[in-house]
Scaffold this active site. Sequence first.
Site, PDB file in Angstrom:
ATOM      1  N   ASP A 197       0.819  -1.219   0.000  1.00 34.40           N
ATOM      2  CA  ASP A 197       0.000   0.000   0.000  1.00 34.40           C
ATOM      3  C   ASP A 197       0.850   1.265   0.000  1.00 34.40           C
ATOM      4  O   ASP A 197       2.022   1.269   0.389  1.00 34.40           O
ATOM      5  CB  ASP A 197      -0.949   0.019   1.200  1.00 34.40           C
ATOM      6  CG  ASP A 197      -0.223  -0.132   2.531  1.00 34.40           C
ATOM      7  OD1 ASP A 197       0.758  -0.893   2.601  1.00 34.40           O
ATOM      8  OD2 ASP A 197      -0.631   0.522   3.513  1.00 34.40           O
ATOM      9  N   GLU A 245      -0.713  -1.924   5.213  1.00 29.45           N
ATOM     10  CA  GLU A 245       0.187  -1.911   6.371  1.00 29.45           C
ATOM     11  C   GLU A 245       0.080  -0.603   7.142  1.00 29.45           C
ATOM     12  O   GLU A 245       0.276  -0.567   8.357  1.00 29.45           O
ATOM     13  CB  GLU A 245       1.636  -2.115   5.902  1.00 29.45           C
ATOM     14  CG  GLU A 245       2.641  -2.343   7.029  1.00 29.45           C
ATOM     15  CD  GLU A 245       3.145  -1.076   7.691  1.00 29.45           C
ATOM     16  OE1 GLU A 245       3.469  -1.109   8.901  1.00 29.45           O
ATOM     17  OE2 GLU A 245       3.207  -0.026   7.005  1.00 29.45           O
TER      18      GLU A 245
END
Length: 407
Positions: A91, A149
């Site tokens: 991400d 995350e």
Amino acid sequence: MMSIKNFSNSLKPAEIVKQTSGIFEEAVRLRRMIHENPELGFEEHKTAEIIANYLKELGIEVTTGVAKTGVVGILRGEKEGPVLALRADIDALPIQEKTDVSYKSKNPGVMHACGHDMHTAMLLSAANILSRNKHNISGTIKFIFQPAEEMKGGGIMMVEEGVLSKPPVDHAFAFHVWPELETGIYGFRNGAIMASMDSFDVILKGKQGHGAAPHQGVDAIVGAAHVVTALQTIVSRETDPVDSVVITIGTIEAGDGYNIIPEKASFKGTVRTLNANTRKEVAESIQRIIEGVASALKLEVEINYNFTVGYPVTMNDPKFNEHTAAIATELFGENSVQWLSKPSMASEDFAFYLEKVPGTFVFLGVGENPEDPMKLHSDVFLPDEKAMIQGISLIVGLALNTTEKIQ
């Protein structure tokens, strides 16, 4: 440090580095393609498609849609051995990129400012090399590409959805690029390498009043100011001086006029610690202080302490950590490995994996000027791509030389 004997039965260190160097331009291409197309947590649809297609072309078993947008690939070696999980986070962050590189973000307000693009490219490149060396693999390699995350709990979702089972994982490994280390240097630490992180939201409710008549209201702003100040006594007066606690208030909001005492004030923050007992004690202290100060100042209070979804301490298993460091040393020499004297107070949701299985989390130096490092989460963050040679090589070396469970 333990020695590594397995290199005699697999690719020699020089051959691993040679194959990594041969794929370096491909790794750069992958990294820049991902960097151009950043996506926020649980929205990594294009990124997941790139990953899945790449792994399928390598002949690796692929499962998509894990924890919404995660991808898992499985490569079964031709010899018996343990199951090794290799994880990369995928991400990006809600940051407007301000670099001037040709491959800068095409998505307004979204940027890979934490190196997850490089993590993903390194793991894909290692998968490429390992898929061509199945005959040298003892056991099974599980490639985990994890979403969200950055503060959204992707790691715990992956674990809850069984990413460490089917087949059961024996050891887990992950990197994080680290600008405070010189390019290509590996940063190792036994035990805690990164802190736990919990967040909390607080609403204080008083009574609205006129700025000229404060005695007729109950001032939520004054209450918030007292609470924020009092919370720091947890660090300075309730925590052992040789322990570590960081309490940060990141947002505070109240009122919208010069002469109006607002009814409500709200603030939110984070808590970071390095051991489980301190983590629990600080959570209890925060609640006690907030409720006590609020009561003394005639304020109602609502506390939402996100202890259950916070990140635990990232704890490296000493034996597997030293096994990994020994492989790094064989690949690039003793000077490539730096044993860190202290952990980072930043947090990482790979900790959820390491709560379940022994493993290691390593910092990979990407700093061309470590004395004045480019900060993670900066809108101009650009890690040194040359470090991917060391990163990919260590993943491959670890995968080929973890031939039995390290106990």
